[in-house]
Design a protein around this motif. Structure first.
Motif, PDB file in Angstrom:
ATOM      1  N   VAL A 281     -58.305 -24.819  33.331  1.00 15.36           N
ATOM      2  CA  VAL A 281     -58.309 -24.000  34.549  1.00 15.36           C
ATOM      3  C   VAL A 281     -57.119 -23.053  34.635  1.00 15.36           C
ATOM      4  CG1 VAL A 281     -59.650 -25.663  35.872  1.00 15.36           C
ATOM      5  CG2 VAL A 281     -57.165 -25.812  35.908  1.00 15.36           C
ATOM      6  N   TYR A 282     -55.974 -23.431  34.046  1.00 18.28           N
ATOM      7  CA  TYR A 282     -54.788 -22.582  34.213  1.00 18.28           C
ATOM      8  C   TYR A 282     -54.423 -21.776  32.975  1.00 18.28           C
ATOM      9  CZ  TYR A 282     -54.108 -24.741  38.711  1.00 18.28           C
ATOM     10  OH  TYR A 282     -54.292 -25.158  40.008  1.00 18.28           O
ATOM     11  N   THR A 283     -55.079 -22.029  31.853  1.00 17.97           N
ATOM     12  CA  THR A 283     -54.861 -21.182  30.680  1.00 17.97           C
ATOM     13  C   THR A 283     -56.062 -20.287  30.433  1.00 17.97           C
ATOM     14  OG1 THR A 283     -53.377 -22.789  29.639  1.00 17.97           O
ATOM     15  CG2 THR A 283     -54.403 -21.167  28.209  1.00 17.97           C
ATOM     16  N   TRP A 284     -57.254 -20.874  30.417  1.00 13.38           N
ATOM     17  CA  TRP A 284     -58.450 -20.104  30.097  1.00 13.38           C
ATOM     18  C   TRP A 284     -59.054 -19.430  31.324  1.00 13.38           C
ATOM     19  CZ3 TRP A 284     -59.107 -19.102  25.216  1.00 13.38           C
ATOM     20  CH2 TRP A 284     -58.683 -20.014  24.243  1.00 13.38           C
ATOM     21  N   VAL A 285     -59.360 -20.195  32.356  1.00 14.18           N
ATOM     22  CA  VAL A 285     -60.102 -19.661  33.495  1.00 14.18           C
ATOM     23  C   VAL A 285     -59.290 -18.627  34.266  1.00 14.18           C
ATOM     24  CG1 VAL A 285     -61.180 -20.284  35.686  1.00 14.18           C
ATOM     25  CG2 VAL A 285     -61.530 -21.721  33.684  1.00 14.18           C
ATOM     26  N   HIS A 286     -57.979 -18.763  34.255  1.00 10.31           N
ATOM     27  CA  HIS A 286     -57.161 -17.807  35.007  1.00 10.31           C
ATOM     28  C   HIS A 286     -57.034 -16.452  34.314  1.00 10.31           C
ATOM     29  CE1 HIS A 286     -56.009 -20.558  38.175  1.00 10.31           C
ATOM     30  NE2 HIS A 286     -55.280 -19.603  38.708  1.00 10.31           N
ATOM     31  N   LEU A 287     -57.392 -16.374  33.053  1.00 12.22           N
ATOM     32  CA  LEU A 287     -57.291 -15.095  32.363  1.00 12.22           C
ATOM     33  C   LEU A 287     -58.172 -14.026  33.005  1.00 12.22           C
ATOM     34  CD1 LEU A 287     -56.039 -13.451  30.118  1.00 12.22           C
ATOM     35  CD2 LEU A 287     -57.737 -14.374  28.541  1.00 12.22           C
ATOM     36  N   PRO A 288     -59.481 -14.287  33.291  1.00 13.49           N
ATOM     37  CA  PRO A 288     -60.261 -13.256  33.992  1.00 13.49           C
ATOM     38  C   PRO A 288     -59.781 -13.003  35.414  1.00 13.49           C
ATOM     39  CG  PRO A 288     -61.545 -15.275  33.740  1.00 13.49           C
ATOM     40  CD  PRO A 288     -60.332 -15.427  32.883  1.00 13.49           C
ATOM     41  N   ILE A 289     -59.194 -14.003  36.062  1.00 18.12           N
ATOM     42  CA  ILE A 289     -58.652 -13.774  37.405  1.00 18.12           C
ATOM     43  C   ILE A 289     -57.526 -12.751  37.348  1.00 18.12           C
ATOM     44  CG2 ILE A 289     -57.401 -14.844  39.326  1.00 18.12           C
ATOM     45  CD1 ILE A 289     -58.912 -17.428  38.773  1.00 18.12           C
ATOM     46  N   ILE A 290     -56.590 -12.952  36.426  1.00 21.46           N
ATOM     47  CA  ILE A 290     -55.471 -12.017  36.288  1.00 21.46           C
ATOM     48  C   ILE A 290     -55.970 -10.657  35.807  1.00 21.46           C
ATOM     49  CG2 ILE A 290     -53.314 -11.564  35.065  1.00 21.46           C
ATOM     50  CD1 ILE A 290     -53.141 -13.778  37.161  1.00 21.46           C
ATOM     51  N   GLY A 291     -56.882 -10.671  34.815  1.00 23.38           N
ATOM     52  CA  GLY A 291     -57.416  -9.405  34.324  1.00 23.38           C
ATOM     53  C   GLY A 291     -58.112  -8.614  35.411  1.00 23.38           C
ATOM     54  N   GLY A 292     -58.869  -9.298  36.264  1.00 24.13           N
ATOM     55  CA  GLY A 292     -59.551  -8.613  37.356  1.00 24.13           C
ATOM     56  C   GLY A 292     -58.580  -8.006  38.351  1.00 24.13           C
ATOM     57  N   ILE A 293     -57.510  -8.715  38.689  1.00 23.90           N
ATOM     58  CA  ILE A 293     -56.520  -8.196  39.642  1.00 23.90           C
ATOM     59  C   ILE A 293     -55.808  -6.982  39.061  1.00 23.90           C
ATOM     60  CG2 ILE A 293     -54.382  -8.717  40.866  1.00 23.90           C
ATOM     61  CD1 ILE A 293     -55.351 -11.604  41.105  1.00 23.90           C
ATOM     62  N   VAL A 294     -55.436  -7.049  37.782  1.00 24.19           N
ATOM     63  CA  VAL A 294     -54.786  -5.902  37.138  1.00 24.19           C
ATOM     64  C   VAL A 294     -55.729  -4.706  37.128  1.00 24.19           C
ATOM     65  CG1 VAL A 294     -53.874  -5.014  34.961  1.00 24.19           C
ATOM     66  CG2 VAL A 294     -53.244  -7.308  35.730  1.00 24.19           C
ATOM     67  N   LEU A 295     -57.001  -4.944  36.829  1.00 27.05           N
ATOM     68  CA  LEU A 295     -57.975  -3.851  36.789  1.00 27.05           C
ATOM     69  C   LEU A 295     -58.211  -3.264  38.178  1.00 27.05           C
ATOM     70  CD1 LEU A 295     -59.519  -2.575  34.444  1.00 27.05           C
ATOM     71  CD2 LEU A 295     -61.496  -3.979  35.069  1.00 27.05           C
TER      72      LEU A 295
END
Length: 397
Positions: A281-295
């Protein structure tokens, strides 16, 4: 002389420092505010398929550098002087990496690659040295990770010094090698593999550290939007764009922090395999969360710069950003609670419909798309809150 640090610098398990996020960790995070700002600027200036792929490499590398450091400070106590000094030194290396992002696929490829490798190898080598005398199992596991990190680092360096045509393939291979290691357990013949399911972690520390990075990413988006706004003359469209960007950022914050952020720490603490759950949840799943916020920050800048224009790139950025963010939060909640968030699923469907309509509706300019996407995020936030209250769950945030 025996190798390893004589003084035990592991986090104490019998005091409040076991779960505490320290100020030096927050200082380290400051370097990534600038890194995310540079990344947003790069993505805005390179809205092409190649630029998008290069951006994916950059966001994965930044996230991997940050989250790997967070795992290390989950074991080591940043209050102690050796660990504090190491975190400060890593912060400087992260700063060098951050200032190289804009030209990472140009004249500063060598600076980005060297700083990234020094950060990854140096941090992993430090925890091996710090734990070898005091926790052989942790030292052994990170020794395996160090071997894979060195191999990946060689690809980063070679990619930076060879002609540009080789850079992207080699950097992609380097990143894939590091990510593959987490899946396989960093196996080395004769040395075994990492048994991450046996790792005993501090759930509250991992959850709070990651939540703070999410908050940094949201703040970076508002920073980029604010800087873009002050460079323009005030107009109805620019004011509407600023307000829309704020509403979208507030809704994203609400979706993540009202409920989902809190359940992460509880789930890890209750899990029989906290290491495996935390990695998921904190290495894999959070990657699209961070990517979406940056985008989202890229979409906000697009909205401010060209509010009345429409293009395929603008549609992909403006609608794709909240889609990516919600996809990550849906998986986050599903993994932790074993249930789907209905409000977030409806939001994903709504954004998919919006993307389809943008292809056919002539009035779907950047500002109109952004306003609609922001309202969908607000609806998701409201639906999540109503659902949480009905279930009798307390709020986070």
């Amino acid at each position: 002389m025996a190798f390893g640090m004589a003084h035990d610098v592991r986090r104490p398990t019998d005091s409040s420092r076991a779960d505490r996020v320290t100020y030096v960790e927050l200082f380290f995070d400051l370097m990534f505010v600038f890194a995310l700002t540079q990344l947003s600027a790069y993505l805005f200036e390179n809205q092409t398929p190649l630029g998008a792929f290069e951006g994916i490499i950059m966001v994965c590398a930044l996230w991997w550098a940050w989250v790997s450091t967070t795992w290390v400070t989950n074991w080591l106590d940043p209050v102690t002087l050796p660990v504090r000094g190491a975190v400060v030194a890593l912060g400087f290396v992260a700063l060098v990496m951050s200032v190289s992002i804009a030209e990472a696929f140009g004249d500063r490829a060598w600076a980005f690659a060297i700083s990234y490798v020094v950060l990854q190898v140096g941090r992993t080598g430090f925890i091996v040295w710090a734990t070898l005398r005091h926790d052989r199992r942790v030292a052994h596991d990170f020794g395996l990770i160090l071997g894979w990190t060195v191999a990946g680092g060689a690809l980063w360096i070679v990619g930076a010094v060879l002609p540009h045509a080789w850079q992207l393939p080699l950097w992609t291979a380097a990143l894939a090698l590091e990510l593959l290691g987490t899946i396989l357990g960093y196996p080395i013949p004769g040395r075994g593999r990492v048994r991450i399911q046996s790792w005993d972690l501090s759930g509250p520390h991992i959850a709070e550290r990651t939540s703070l990075f999410v908050l940094i990413a949201v703040g970076e988006g508002l920073l980029v939007t604010g800087l873009a706004f002050v460079e323009k003359e005030s107009s109805i469209s620019s004011v509407a764009s600023l307000a829309t960007a704020f509403v979208a950022a507030a809704a994203a914050w609400w979706i993540y922090f009202d409920h989902g952020e809190r359940v992460g720490a509880e789930a890890i603490e209750a899990s029989d395999e906290p290491g495996r759950l935390a990695r998921t949840v904190y290495t894999w799943v959070h990657l699209p969360i961070i990517g979406g916020i940056v985008l989202m920050s890229v979409g906000d800048k697009e909205m401010l710069s060209h509010p009345d224009q429409r293009s395929a790139a603008a549609t992909i950025v403006i609608v794709g950003a909240p889609l990516l963010f919600l996809a990550g939060t849906v998986l986050f909640r599903r993994t932790l609670e074993g249930r789907w968030s209905r409000a977030q699923l409806f939001g994903l469907v709504g954004l998919a419909v919006l993307a389809g309509l943008a292809v056919f509706v002539p009035l779907s300019d950047a500002l109109a798309l952004s306003i609609t996407a922001a309202l969908l995020l607000v609806a998701v936030a409201a639906g999540e809150t109503i659902e949480r209250v009905r279930r009798g769950r307390r709020a986070g945030g």
